[in-house]
Write a protein that holds these residues in place. Sequence first.
Motif, mmCIF file in Angstrom:
data_model
loop_
_atom_site.group_PDB
_atom_site.id
_atom_site.type_symbol
_atom_site.label_atom_id
_atom_site.label_comp_id
_atom_site.label_asym_id
_atom_site.label_seq_id
_atom_site.Cartn_x
_atom_site.Cartn_y
_atom_site.Cartn_z
ATOM 1 N N LEU A 10 0.861 -1.177 0.000
ATOM 2 C CA LEU A 10 0.000 0.000 0.000
ATOM 3 C C LEU A 10 0.896 1.225 0.000
ATOM 4 O O LEU A 10 1.751 1.376 0.875
ATOM 5 C CB LEU A 10 -0.901 0.011 1.238
ATOM 6 N N LEU A 11 0.730 2.085 -1.000
ATOM 7 C CA LEU A 11 1.516 3.311 -1.106
ATOM 8 C C LEU A 11 0.588 4.505 -0.914
ATOM 9 O O LEU A 11 -0.481 4.567 -1.534
ATOM 10 C CB LEU A 11 2.184 3.397 -2.475
ATOM 11 N N LEU A 12 1.003 5.432 -0.084
ATOM 12 C CA LEU A 12 0.222 6.638 0.156
ATOM 13 C C LEU A 12 0.958 7.828 -0.432
ATOM 14 O O LEU A 12 2.187 7.851 -0.490
ATOM 15 C CB LEU A 12 -0.007 6.830 1.653
ATOM 16 N N ALA A 13 0.197 8.822 -0.855
ATOM 17 C CA ALA A 13 0.791 10.009 -1.485
ATOM 18 C C ALA A 13 1.732 10.735 -0.528
ATOM 19 O O ALA A 13 2.754 11.259 -0.929
ATOM 20 C CB ALA A 13 -0.305 10.946 -1.974
ATOM 21 N N ASP A 14 1.363 10.758 0.730
ATOM 22 C CA ASP A 14 2.164 11.440 1.752
ATOM 23 C C ASP A 14 2.278 10.552 2.984
ATOM 24 O O ASP A 14 1.442 9.681 3.210
ATOM 25 C CB ASP A 14 1.494 12.756 2.165
ATOM 26 N N GLU A 15 3.316 10.802 3.783
ATOM 27 C CA GLU A 15 3.402 10.132 5.079
ATOM 28 C C GLU A 15 2.227 10.606 5.922
ATOM 29 O O GLU A 15 1.902 11.794 5.941
ATOM 30 C CB GLU A 15 4.699 10.503 5.789
ATOM 31 N N MET A 16 1.582 9.693 6.594
ATOM 32 C CA MET A 16 0.424 10.046 7.402
ATOM 33 C C MET A 16 0.706 9.725 8.863
ATOM 34 O O MET A 16 1.109 8.612 9.185
ATOM 35 C CB MET A 16 -0.819 9.302 6.916
ATOM 36 N N ASP A 17 0.482 10.723 9.725
ATOM 37 C CA ASP A 17 0.626 10.498 11.159
ATOM 38 C C ASP A 17 -0.756 10.241 11.759
ATOM 39 O O ASP A 17 -1.757 10.184 11.040
ATOM 40 C CB ASP A 17 1.335 11.676 11.829
ATOM 41 N N ASP A 18 -0.822 10.094 13.070
ATOM 42 C CA ASP A 18 -2.099 9.796 13.731
ATOM 43 C C ASP A 18 -3.149 10.869 13.461
ATOM 44 O O ASP A 18 -4.326 10.561 13.277
ATOM 45 C CB ASP A 18 -1.897 9.624 15.242
ATOM 46 N N GLY A 19 -2.737 12.123 13.417
ATOM 47 C CA GLY A 19 -3.674 13.212 13.128
ATOM 48 C C GLY A 19 -4.241 13.131 11.724
ATOM 49 O O GLY A 19 -5.435 13.371 11.503
ATOM 50 N N LEU A 23 -8.220 12.547 10.684
ATOM 51 C CA LEU A 23 -8.919 13.380 9.708
ATOM 52 C C LEU A 23 -9.493 12.522 8.580
ATOM 53 O O LEU A 23 -10.635 12.724 8.153
ATOM 54 C CB LEU A 23 -7.964 14.432 9.145
ATOM 55 N N THR A 24 -8.720 11.564 8.118
ATOM 56 C CA THR A 24 -9.193 10.649 7.074
ATOM 57 C C THR A 24 -10.419 9.890 7.553
ATOM 58 O O THR A 24 -11.412 9.770 6.829
ATOM 59 C CB THR A 24 -8.070 9.675 6.680
ATOM 60 N N ALA A 76 -15.118 1.758 8.509
ATOM 61 C CA ALA A 76 -14.515 3.052 8.854
ATOM 62 C C ALA A 76 -13.138 3.095 8.196
ATOM 63 O O ALA A 76 -12.448 2.079 8.116
ATOM 64 C CB ALA A 76 -14.383 3.209 10.360
ATOM 65 N N VAL A 77 -12.744 4.264 7.733
ATOM 66 C CA VAL A 77 -11.463 4.406 7.039
ATOM 67 C C VAL A 77 -10.386 4.783 8.059
ATOM 68 O O VAL A 77 -10.026 5.943 8.218
ATOM 69 C CB VAL A 77 -11.548 5.433 5.892
ATOM 70 N N THR A 78 -9.929 3.765 8.776
ATOM 71 C CA THR A 78 -8.852 3.928 9.747
ATOM 72 C C THR A 78 -7.606 3.242 9.213
ATOM 73 O O THR A 78 -7.685 2.398 8.307
ATOM 74 C CB THR A 78 -9.226 3.277 11.097
ATOM 75 N N ARG A 79 -6.477 3.582 9.792
ATOM 76 C CA ARG A 79 -5.233 2.938 9.366
ATOM 77 C C ARG A 79 -5.326 1.423 9.541
ATOM 78 O O ARG A 79 -4.959 0.654 8.644
ATOM 79 C CB ARG A 79 -4.052 3.500 10.154
ATOM 80 N N THR A 80 -5.831 1.011 10.690
ATOM 81 C CA THR A 80 -5.959 -0.422 10.971
ATOM 82 C C THR A 80 -6.852 -1.103 9.947
ATOM 83 O O THR A 80 -6.515 -2.171 9.422
ATOM 84 C CB THR A 80 -6.520 -0.634 12.391
ATOM 85 N N ALA A 81 -7.995 -0.493 9.632
ATOM 86 C CA ALA A 81 -8.939 -1.094 8.680
ATOM 87 C C ALA A 81 -8.364 -1.131 7.272
ATOM 88 O O ALA A 81 -8.540 -2.122 6.556
ATOM 89 C CB ALA A 81 -10.260 -0.317 8.695
ATOM 90 N N VAL A 82 -7.688 -0.060 6.850
ATOM 91 C CA VAL A 82 -7.094 -0.010 5.511
ATOM 92 C C VAL A 82 -6.019 -1.087 5.367
ATOM 93 O O VAL A 82 -6.014 -1.854 4.403
ATOM 94 C CB VAL A 82 -6.530 1.396 5.221
ATOM 95 N N GLU A 83 -5.114 -1.152 6.335
ATOM 96 C CA GLU A 83 -4.040 -2.138 6.265
ATOM 97 C C GLU A 83 -4.593 -3.564 6.332
ATOM 98 O O GLU A 83 -4.135 -4.442 5.597
ATOM 99 C CB GLU A 83 -3.025 -1.886 7.374
ATOM 100 N N ALA A 84 -5.592 -3.786 7.183
ATOM 101 C CA ALA A 84 -6.194 -5.115 7.290
ATOM 102 C C ALA A 84 -6.899 -5.502 5.988
ATOM 103 O O ALA A 84 -6.847 -6.665 5.565
ATOM 104 C CB ALA A 84 -7.172 -5.167 8.461
ATOM 105 N N ALA A 85 -7.550 -4.542 5.344
ATOM 106 C CA ALA A 85 -8.239 -4.816 4.080
ATOM 107 C C ALA A 85 -7.252 -5.213 2.995
ATOM 108 O O ALA A 85 -7.484 -6.179 2.257
ATOM 109 C CB ALA A 85 -9.058 -3.600 3.644
ATOM 110 N N VAL A 86 -6.155 -4.485 2.881
ATOM 111 C CA VAL A 86 -5.146 -4.817 1.873
ATOM 112 C C VAL A 86 -4.571 -6.202 2.152
ATOM 113 O O VAL A 86 -4.411 -7.023 1.241
ATOM 114 C CB VAL A 86 -4.038 -3.744 1.813
#
Length: 100
Positions: A10-19, A23-24, A76-86
């Motif tokens: 999974l590649l993201l356009a920018d580094e994403m922190d908890d904040g 927001l996502t 929900a579009v959370t980091r955990t959910a996105v990574e688990a989905a991939v």
Amino acid sequence: MTVRDAGWSLLLADEMDDGDWALTESRGVLLNAQLERDGRRFPVVFYDPDRIHNAATIGTASGDPYYRRNVILLPAVTRTAVEAAVEKLGKAGELDWLLS
């Protein structure tokens, strides 16, 4: 993030922190993400049910079709959910059609 067993990253356009992830999640959508395997990249969009409903309603209000390629719908579009989905989709071979 790489799903080693399935070879997908999974590649993201920018580094994403908890904040950024908070927001996502509040927006219900992750745009500008890509899935990568064997050097090939594919755009992907993650939506939650409310956001995709709103986007489709607005998008079709003029009578036009609503289309987004490579959409993955999550509770929900959370980091955990996105990574688990991939990871889940990659291991199950659900993403392999992109390679054909």
